[in-house]
Enzyme design. Structure first.
Site, short mmCIF file in Angstrom:
data_model
loop_
_atom_site.label_atom_id
_atom_site.label_comp_id
_atom_site.label_asym_id
_atom_site.label_seq_id
_atom_site.Cartn_x
_atom_site.Cartn_y
_atom_site.Cartn_z
N GLN A 97 1.37 64.14 17.51
CA GLN A 97 1.30 65.19 18.53
C GLN A 97 1.23 64.53 19.91
O GLN A 97 0.26 63.85 20.25
CB GLN A 97 0.07 66.09 18.34
CG GLN A 97 0.17 67.32 19.23
CD GLN A 97 -1.12 68.09 19.38
OE1 GLN A 97 -2.13 67.53 19.76
NE2 GLN A 97 -1.09 69.38 19.07
N TYR A 183 -3.63 72.54 28.30
CA TYR A 183 -3.26 71.21 28.75
C TYR A 183 -2.02 71.29 29.65
O TYR A 183 -1.55 72.39 29.97
CB TYR A 183 -3.10 70.28 27.56
CG TYR A 183 -4.41 70.11 26.81
CD1 TYR A 183 -5.51 69.54 27.44
CD2 TYR A 183 -4.57 70.56 25.50
CE1 TYR A 183 -6.73 69.42 26.79
CE2 TYR A 183 -5.78 70.44 24.84
CZ TYR A 183 -6.87 69.87 25.49
OH TYR A 183 -8.07 69.77 24.85
#
Length: 362
Positions: A97, A183
């Site tokens: 990821q 994020y």
């Protein structure tokens, strides 16, 4: 269906259970190289049809927490190669990821002391963990971000592409682009946070421009069928404001990803509620827009809950998080409907093996 294989043109997964990405903070912050303890942690959980690794920062400035293993240099790639070799030896599959924390960060986490990178100068009203005087983690408010310039945005895209190239070098089966949970890429999407007046602000297409540029750059290094993109509709984690038009926003992105032939769209329900509601319109709307695999995540703790959304056709894979922390062979426990170990939240981000690799198997 939960224990049936899943295949696309590039991958065959042994079952429909994915291990969700979970930050665990077990690397040395100085070099961010995966160590032997991290290798063992993932090896223990390789019976998942697909492991999605913890968030892997794509650059030093992308880091938002202490001790997260990263993927921007050769040494880090070599460390991850030991992880992927162990997972593959246990017949598992694993994606990296790729992660940029953006404003959810602190200058103390960055080697050059740089301020957090943001879509704007609006700080995140939340905390992170930074090195204390003795090097051990201590909580601190997130720092004041600097809005990325156009040149810096191009640099972020290049960082994701470079990390994707290293992920393939490290033996990962694919990558997931973290576009959720407040994020950096999610910060650009958020109209309450994104106040830019350039090509990356204003319209929905502009606010998703950075994410799609990252997708295209990563797809030049990784086959599109081996790419996942994570989103968190209705999410408010990390001081975010829920999207004002979610049934417009997320299907729009799904159509763009579908046009690019992306293999997986990973949908995380932070509140663990609406994704279980058969009458809720989000997952059907995403299914109509996206023809790859939908990964559903958020509060899936029992085989019955997993089977329900699979049977409805609203998902192809189920990502499970915290139960995988305490149950390394979770797949077999679910298959037998066996009792689950309870997790110890105090050890989620603590250093050492306790609460990491010492949970008993079935």
């Amino acid at each position: 269906m939960l224990f049936d294989p899943y295949s696309n043109s590039a991958l065959r997964l042994a079952n429909r259970i994915a291990m969700a990405p979970m930050t665990r903070c077990r690397a040395d912050h100085a070099d961010a190289v995966p160590n032997a303890m991290i290798v063992e942690y993932y090896r223990q959980r390789a019976s998942a049809g697909l492991i999605i690794s913890e968030g892997v920062p794509v650059s030093d400035r992308a880091r938002g927490y202490i001790n997260t293993p990263a993927l921007w240099n050769e040494s880090q790639a070599a460390g991850w190669k030991r992880v992927t070799d162990a997972v593959h030896a246990a017949d598992g599959k694993i994606f990296a990821q790729l992660w940029h924390c953006g404003r959810v960060a602190h200058s103390a986490l960055h080697a050059d002391g740089s301020a957090p990178a943001g879509v704007s100068i609006k700080p995140a009203a939340t905390q992170t963990m930074i090195p204390g005087p003795d090097g051990r983690p201590v909580p601190a408010p997130c720092g004041q971000p600097q809005a990325l310039s156009l040149q810096e945005i191009r640099g972020v895209v290049a960082e994701f592409a470079h990390a994707a190239k290293l992920a393939m070098q490290a033996g990962f089966d694919g990558v997931e682009i973290h576009g959720a949970n407040g994020y950096l890429l999610d910060q650009f999407r958020c109209p309450a946070l994104n106040d830019r007046n350039d090509a990356y602000g204003g319209s929905l297409a502009n606010r998703y421009r950075l994410l799609l540029e990252v997708v295209d750059a990563v797809a030049a290094e990784v086959a599109p069928e081996r790419i996942a993109v994570r989103q968190s509709p209705y999410g408010v984690a990390n001081d975010m404001v829920a999207d004002p038009e979610p049934l417009v926003t997320y299907p729009w992105l799904a159509r763009e990803l579908n046009r690019r032939g992306i293999g997986f769209l990973h949908i995380y329900c932070q509140s663990a509620d609406w994704i279980h509601d058969a009458a809720h319109s989000m997952m059907p709307a995403l299914r109509d827009a996206f023809h790859g695999a939908l990964i559903a995540c958020g509060g899936f703790k029992t085989p019955a809950a997993c089977e329900a959304i699979l049977t409805r056709g609203h998902a192809d894979l189920i990502a499970i998080g915290k139960p995988f922390i305490a149950n390394p062979n979770l797949v077999e426990r679910l298959r037998r409907d066996a009792p689950l170990n309870k997790w110890d939240a105090a050890t989620f981000y603590a250093p050492g093996e306790k609460g990491y690799t010492d949970y008993p198997p079935l």
